[in-house]
Design an enzyme around this catalytic site. Structure first.
Site, PDB file in Angstrom:
ATOM      1  N   GLU A 257      -9.052   9.001   5.897  1.00 19.56           N
ATOM      2  CA  GLU A 257      -8.972   6.856   5.879  1.00 19.56           C
ATOM      3  C   GLU A 257     -10.083   7.292   5.074  1.00 19.56           C
ATOM      4  OE1 GLU A 257      -7.853   4.303   7.265  1.00 19.56           O
ATOM      5  OE2 GLU A 257      -5.668   6.274   8.368  1.00 19.56           O
TER       6      GLU A 257
ATOM      7  N   LYS B  50     -15.065   3.190   6.534  1.00 14.98           N
ATOM      8  CA  LYS B  50     -13.663   2.994   7.843  1.00 14.98           C
ATOM      9  C   LYS B  50     -13.623   4.056   8.982  1.00 14.98           C
ATOM     10  CE  LYS B  50     -10.130   2.627   5.876  1.00 14.98           C
ATOM     11  NZ  LYS B  50      -8.356   2.671   6.007  1.00 14.98           N
TER      12      LYS B  50
ATOM     13  N   GLU C 261     -13.727   4.641   0.934  1.00 11.62           N
ATOM     14  CA  GLU C 261     -14.377   2.925   1.881  1.00 11.62           C
ATOM     15  C   GLU C 261     -14.787   4.311   2.761  1.00 11.62           C
ATOM     16  OE1 GLU C 261     -12.126  -0.825   2.341  1.00 11.62           O
ATOM     17  OE2 GLU C 261     -10.713   0.733   1.760  1.00 11.62           O
TER      18      GLU C 261
ATOM     19  N   GLU D 229       1.406  -1.254   0.040  1.00 16.39           N
ATOM     20  CA  GLU D 229       0.221  -0.096   0.147  1.00 16.39           C
ATOM     21  C   GLU D 229       1.333   1.658  -0.083  1.00 16.39           C
ATOM     22  OE1 GLU D 229      -3.058   0.656   3.079  1.00 16.39           O
ATOM     23  OE2 GLU D 229      -3.416  -1.300   3.706  1.00 16.39           O
TER      24      GLU D 229
END
Length: 435
Positions: free
Chosen positions: A328, A322, A319, A265
């Site tokens: 994030e 999250k 997302e 990542e």
């Protein structure tokens, strides 16, 4: 003389074959912690329209794995942290896991790696960490039982940068003493099976702890003075290389420099909370676009010249479920409606060439206004924000610099350096020699 000419011709055409391929080093993380994502079939078509050659999943969602069948895209699937105890203690559970999550889909779905657990050292659970190696061994044995071992599908785990005791300077990086025994066992497994050491470097989080404009430029692959490793006397021009070389140095320090490094990542958020400096669309575009150009150049890192590291960008989509800071939920390169959040040249063109032409990895930009300047040059270790699902917070042990032992440039590096004009000149010289 004739033999030398033929050797040059062979090298040239080998380069042409190499350059005709797309970017096999480039992958994307596809997380599912959201309630607004498009169906997997739509995501698979989206991926096929891009230059991504690899996809990393955090689990083994059957709908996603099926959707990626017959696309040629390599797939990393994950066994969750919660599965680790069962995989470690019960070989039959590992066999069942492989029979359920791998066998029905392979080889149509091109599964190449199983990541057992994700950033387990982040959570400080020594018991869970001690079960990681037995779990990986049992999964490996389960693969071999169905003839999927021997390098067909490899097994590893993913580490956060905080497994390092420090990363500045990169040439002095070592693993934290409390993780040394566990990591040595894991690395012995990686070495024996040929599986990679996967790690998650995030210059964005390092920048949060050193918000000088020159640090931002250093993180974004933009023009900057560079930072010299006083131990190796090597100069770094970007944070990503420094972080990767810190991992290499740590591996070397315990005798595992030949274990492949994979960046599982890395990315940059396009927005965040008010206290998250640098989380802008402009910076996200600069980081990802310049990173890709840097990888595509084939230059490698100061400690690993000519070696291209397989790199998975974070992430395909935001997302929205999250937890944690605003960043994030703001790493997605694409929106749920399949449009780009911002363009970094990932779309294939109609003639099947990519739009990511080899370019110098920077378009000079002035960094946005930053927080008050500090006096110390090195970026201190960044904060870790643990998350039980698809963590993208990662990294302490972010670094500034590097080590020695240069290696000769690979054929790939030589080939990437050939421009069209150089190629024409090369052919002209060969023609003159033959005549």
């Amino acid at each position: 003389m004739i033999a030398s000419v033929y050797s040059l011709i062979l090298l040239f055409f080998s380069c042409l074959v190499h350059l005709s391929k797309s970017q096999p080093f480039l992958g994307i993380n596809y997380g599912l912690t959201a309630d607004n994502l498009p169906p997997p079939s739509a995501s698979a078509k989206l991926l096929q329209s891009t230059t991504f050659q690899k996809v990393r999943l955090y689990g083994s969602d059957p709908a996603v794995i099926k959707a990626l069948a017959n696309t040629g895209i390599e797939i990393v699937i994950g066994a969750s942290n919660g599965d680790v105890p069962g995989l470690a203690s019960d070989p039959s559970f590992a066999r069942s896991w492989v029979q359920t999550n791998v066998v029905p889909y392979y080889p149509a779905s091109k599964i190449v790696l199983i990541a057992v657990g994700n950033e387990i050292t982040t959570f400080g659970d020594n018991n869970l960490m001690s079960q990681l190696l037995p779990a990986m061994k049992n999964v490996q044995s389960a693969l071999e039982a169905v003839s999927l071992g021997g390098g067909k599908i490899k097994v590893s785990t993913v580490h956060v940068m905080s497994v390092l005791a420090g990363s500045d300077p990169p040439s002095a990086a070592v693993f934290k003493p409390e993780h040394a025994d566990i990591l040595k066992g894991l690395l012995e497994f990686n070495s024996e099976t040929g599986s990679p050491f996967a790690v998650n470097p995030y210059p964005f989080f390092a920048y949060q702890d050193d918000r000088r404009p020159e640090t931002l430029a250093y993180c974004l692959f933009q023009p900057n003075p560079g930072r010299v490793d006083p131990k190796s006397n090597l100069k770094y021009m970007n944070m990503f290389d420094a972080q990767v070389d810190a991992v290499y140095s740590a591996l070397n320090s315990i005798g595992f420099k030949d274990v492949e490094i994979v960046v599982a990542e890395t990315g940059w958020p396009y927005k965040g909370d008010p206290d998250e400096a640098g989380a802008t669309v402009e910076n996200a575009r600069a980081y990802n676009k310049n990173l890709i150009a840097h990888l595509k150049s084939g230059s490698g890192t100061p400690l690993m010249p000519g070696r291209v590291i397989d790199t998975y960008l974070f992430a395909l989509y935001d997302e929205n479920l999250k937890p944690g800071k605003g960043s994030e939920r703001a790493f997605g390169l694409f929106r749920p409606d399949l449009t780009m959040t911002y363009d970094i040249g990932l779309t294939k063109t109609t003639n099947n060439q990519t739009s990511m032409a080899p370019v110098s990895p920077t378009t000079p930009r002035l960094p946005p206004a930053a927080a008050p300047t500090r006096q110390t040059l090195p970026a201190p270790p960044q904060m870790i924000l643990p998350s039980p699902v698809t963590p993208s917070h990662k990294n302490s042990g972010q670094t500034d610099v590097h080590n020695s032992t240069p290696r000769s440039a690979s054929l790939a590096h030589i080939c990437r350096s050939l421009s069209i004009s150089t190629s024409m000149l090369f052919l002209s010289v060969l023609y003159a020699l033959i005549i």
